[in-house]
Scaffold this motif. Structure first.
Motif, PDB file in Angstrom:
ATOM      1  N   ASP A  48       0.821  -1.311   0.127  1.00  0.00           N
ATOM      2  CA  ASP A  48       0.007   0.050  -0.091  1.00  0.00           C
ATOM      3  C   ASP A  48       0.667   1.199  -0.021  1.00  0.00           C
ATOM      4  N   HIS A  49       2.177   1.445   0.807  1.00  0.00           N
ATOM      5  CA  HIS A  49       2.920   2.523   0.745  1.00  0.00           C
ATOM      6  C   HIS A  49       4.333   1.786   0.586  1.00  0.00           C
ATOM      7  N   PRO A  50       4.575   1.619  -0.782  1.00  0.00           N
ATOM      8  CA  PRO A  50       5.665   0.867  -1.520  1.00  0.00           C
ATOM      9  C   PRO A  50       6.965   1.653  -1.070  1.00  0.00           C
ATOM     10  N   ARG A  51       7.089   3.103  -0.783  1.00  0.00           N
ATOM     11  CA  ARG A  51       8.184   3.880  -0.670  1.00  0.00           C
ATOM     12  C   ARG A  51       8.252   4.449   0.684  1.00  0.00           C
ATOM     13  N   PRO A  52       9.682   4.229   1.356  1.00  0.00           N
ATOM     14  CA  PRO A  52       9.878   5.287   2.562  1.00  0.00           C
ATOM     15  C   PRO A  52       9.668   6.600   2.500  1.00  0.00           C
ATOM     16  N   VAL A  53       9.383   7.391   3.401  1.00  0.00           N
ATOM     17  CA  VAL A  53       9.269   8.676   3.584  1.00  0.00           C
ATOM     18  C   VAL A  53      10.464   9.242   4.238  1.00  0.00           C
ATOM     19  N   VAL A  54      11.093  10.454   3.981  1.00  0.00           N
ATOM     20  CA  VAL A  54      12.155  10.836   4.483  1.00  0.00           C
ATOM     21  C   VAL A  54      11.674  12.219   4.897  1.00  0.00           C
ATOM     22  N   ALA A 151       8.237  11.872  -4.806  1.00  0.00           N
ATOM     23  CA  ALA A 151       7.485  12.931  -4.668  1.00  0.00           C
ATOM     24  C   ALA A 151       8.155  13.806  -3.792  1.00  0.00           C
ATOM     25  N   LEU A 152       7.924  15.127  -3.722  1.00  0.00           N
ATOM     26  CA  LEU A 152       8.466  16.163  -2.639  1.00  0.00           C
ATOM     27  C   LEU A 152       7.301  16.958  -2.142  1.00  0.00           C
ATOM     28  N   VAL A 153       7.144  17.135  -0.864  1.00  0.00           N
ATOM     29  CA  VAL A 153       6.028  17.822  -0.276  1.00  0.00           C
ATOM     30  C   VAL A 153       6.728  18.763   0.621  1.00  0.00           C
ATOM     31  N   GLY A 154       6.365  19.978   0.328  1.00  0.00           N
ATOM     32  CA  GLY A 154       6.955  21.226   0.790  1.00  0.00           C
ATOM     33  C   GLY A 154       5.879  21.830   1.857  1.00  0.00           C
ATOM     34  N   LEU A 155       6.098  21.910   3.130  1.00  0.00           N
ATOM     35  CA  LEU A 155       5.242  22.783   4.092  1.00  0.00           C
ATOM     36  C   LEU A 155       5.796  24.145   4.184  1.00  0.00           C
ATOM     37  N   ALA A 156       5.498  25.164   3.758  1.00  0.00           N
ATOM     38  CA  ALA A 156       5.847  26.419   3.927  1.00  0.00           C
ATOM     39  C   ALA A 156       7.548  26.383   3.327  1.00  0.00           C
ATOM     40  N   PRO A 157       7.761  26.115   2.243  1.00  0.00           N
ATOM     41  CA  PRO A 157       9.216  26.060   1.895  1.00  0.00           C
ATOM     42  C   PRO A 157       9.565  27.222   1.527  1.00  0.00           C
ATOM     43  N   ASP A 158      10.970  27.688   1.427  1.00  0.00           N
ATOM     44  CA  ASP A 158      11.280  28.900   0.813  1.00  0.00           C
ATOM     45  C   ASP A 158      11.742  28.644  -0.450  1.00  0.00           C
ATOM     46  N   GLU A 266      -3.224  16.447   4.326  1.00  0.00           N
ATOM     47  CA  GLU A 266      -3.015  16.977   2.772  1.00  0.00           C
ATOM     48  C   GLU A 266      -1.680  16.466   2.486  1.00  0.00           C
ATOM     49  N   THR A 267      -0.756  16.316   3.390  1.00  0.00           N
ATOM     50  CA  THR A 267       0.500  15.657   3.163  1.00  0.00           C
ATOM     51  C   THR A 267       0.271  14.166   2.795  1.00  0.00           C
ATOM     52  N   ALA A 268      -0.510  13.670   3.520  1.00  0.00           N
ATOM     53  CA  ALA A 268      -0.843  12.229   2.964  1.00  0.00           C
ATOM     54  C   ALA A 268      -1.454  12.060   2.060  1.00  0.00           C
ATOM     55  N   ASN A 269      -2.461  12.864   1.426  1.00  0.00           N
ATOM     56  CA  ASN A 269      -2.764  12.907   0.077  1.00  0.00           C
ATOM     57  C   ASN A 269      -1.913  12.882  -0.991  1.00  0.00           C
ATOM     58  N   ALA A 270      -0.980  13.904  -0.693  1.00  0.00           N
ATOM     59  CA  ALA A 270       0.126  14.011  -1.719  1.00  0.00           C
ATOM     60  C   ALA A 270       1.099  12.614  -1.726  1.00  0.00           C
ATOM     61  N   LEU A 271       1.295  12.015  -0.600  1.00  0.00           N
ATOM     62  CA  LEU A 271       2.022  10.900  -0.715  1.00  0.00           C
ATOM     63  C   LEU A 271       1.009   9.300  -1.248  1.00  0.00           C
ATOM     64  N   ASP A 272      -0.040   9.460  -1.255  1.00  0.00           N
ATOM     65  CA  ASP A 272      -0.857   8.525  -1.802  1.00  0.00           C
ATOM     66  C   ASP A 272      -2.024   9.039  -2.698  1.00  0.00           C
ATOM     67  N   ALA A 274      -3.708   8.289  -4.963  1.00  0.00           N
ATOM     68  CA  ALA A 274      -4.754   7.143  -5.514  1.00  0.00           C
ATOM     69  C   ALA A 274      -5.894   6.957  -4.359  1.00  0.00           C
ATOM     70  N   HIS A 275      -5.739   7.363  -3.182  1.00  0.00           N
ATOM     71  CA  HIS A 275      -6.569   7.037  -2.060  1.00  0.00           C
ATOM     72  C   HIS A 275      -6.692   8.337  -1.348  1.00  0.00           C
ATOM     73  N   ALA A 276      -6.661   9.514  -1.917  1.00  0.00           N
ATOM     74  CA  ALA A 276      -6.998  10.843  -1.346  1.00  0.00           C
ATOM     75  C   ALA A 276      -8.265  10.906  -0.956  1.00  0.00           C
ATOM     76  N   THR A 277      -8.572  11.588  -0.004  1.00  0.00           N
ATOM     77  CA  THR A 277      -9.856  12.327   0.608  1.00  0.00           C
ATOM     78  C   THR A 277      -9.974  13.812   0.655  1.00  0.00           C
ATOM     79  N   PRO A 278     -10.921  14.331   0.761  1.00  0.00           N
ATOM     80  CA  PRO A 278     -10.927  15.800   1.107  1.00  0.00           C
ATOM     81  C   PRO A 278     -10.405  16.227   2.136  1.00  0.00           C
ATOM     82  N   THR A 279      -9.570  17.131   2.089  1.00  0.00           N
ATOM     83  CA  THR A 279      -9.087  17.787   3.245  1.00  0.00           C
ATOM     84  C   THR A 279      -9.764  18.860   3.721  1.00  0.00           C
TER      85      THR A 279
END
Length: 284
Positions: A48-54, A151-158, A266-272, A274-279
């Protein structure tokens, strides 16, 4: 001259605090995060989550404090989660991300290779807060990371630097201040809008092929200013304003990465996707 240096030394702490993201008391550097399920090198990604998250902390953050909210959140959802320390300065414990951004990107490269070897995977997903959302782009563009990141998810990135609501422009009025900042805390200088690192990073386009980008910004950001400078242009980019998901969310720069459950969802949605749900404001 004494007066000038007095002004310089008064301004630099303000810049450091403004660019920083860690406001909680620092945890021990060797805190056993594996007990909470992350930084567990025996973890094997699932179908279900085939990649590690760093997870990549921000300026003045570290591998523990920045992620006391998000890391357990992702672990509970079945992810193998890892976090690193980077940008350390000699004699400065706990508060990292102050070294040169290029050197930090090389540290990330080494760490990603370690995670890939431990998990037996070919790619990771990266989630970064503040500098931690921008610096991985340096890793991908200049340090061989493009083929190792899904994938890269940025939270308030500069991503395009910051002017700290005009505060950085005051450096010109304090002779020697910019040179002092460059020498002692190069990671701060590298994040000022117009720096050599940022100009090189964004020249020729914001993205690299094959990577999915998500930027989650808050309009109440007091560090990355203007807040829309966090956004990226290019294919496969999704730019999100936190308040468009929940108008009652007043999280600013620190909170969006450390404790905001709407941003976490929303981060979890970005990581997956295909199974995103409304935030929404009710997301947990």
């Amino acid at each position: 001259m004494k007066l000038r240096w007095s002004r310089t030394l008064t301004l630099l702490p303000a810049l450091a605090l403004a660019l920083g993201v860690a406001t909680t008391a620092p945890a021990a550097a060797d805190a056993p995060t594996v007990r909470s399920g992350w930084n567990n090198y025996s973890c094997k990604p699932s179908a279900d989550h085939p990649r590690p998250v760093v997870l990549v902390h921000g300026t003045l953050g570290n591998s523990v404090d920045n992620w006391l909210g998000l890391a357990p959140y992702l672990v509970a959802r079945g992810y193998c989660v890892f976090s690193l320390d980077y940008g350390q300065l000699p004699g400065v414990p706990f508060f990292h991300g102050l070294g040169p951004v290029d050197a930090s990107a090389q540290q990330l490269a080494t760490y990603v290779d370690r995670v890939l070897a431990a998990t037996g995977t070919s790619k990771v997903d990266l989630v970064g807060h503040s500098q931690g959302g921008m610096m991985p782009r340096v890793y991908m563009k200049f340090h061989g990371g493009a083929g190792k990141v899904n994938a890269l998810v940025g939270l308030a990135p500069d991503n395009h630097g910051t002017d700290l609501n005009g505060l950085t422009r005051l450096l010109a009025y304090f002779p020697g201040a910019k040179q002092y900042l460059d020498k002692l805390t190069p990671g701060l200088s590298d994040q000022i809008a117009g720096s050599e690192v940022l100009n090189r990073l964004n020249e020729g386009g914001d993205t690299v092929p094959g990577v999915h980008y998500t930027v989650i910004a808050t309009k109440y950001d007091e560090v990355v200013t203007p807040y829309r400078t966090a956004f990226l242009d290019g294919p496969d980019v999704r730019n999100v304003v936190l308040q468009d998901l929940c108008s009652a969310d007043y999280s600013e720069h620190v909170a969006i990465g450390i404790l905001d459950r709407v941003a976490f969802h929303e981060t979890a949605n970005a990581l997956d996707p295909a199974h995103a749900t409304p935030t929404t404001c009710a997301s947990r």
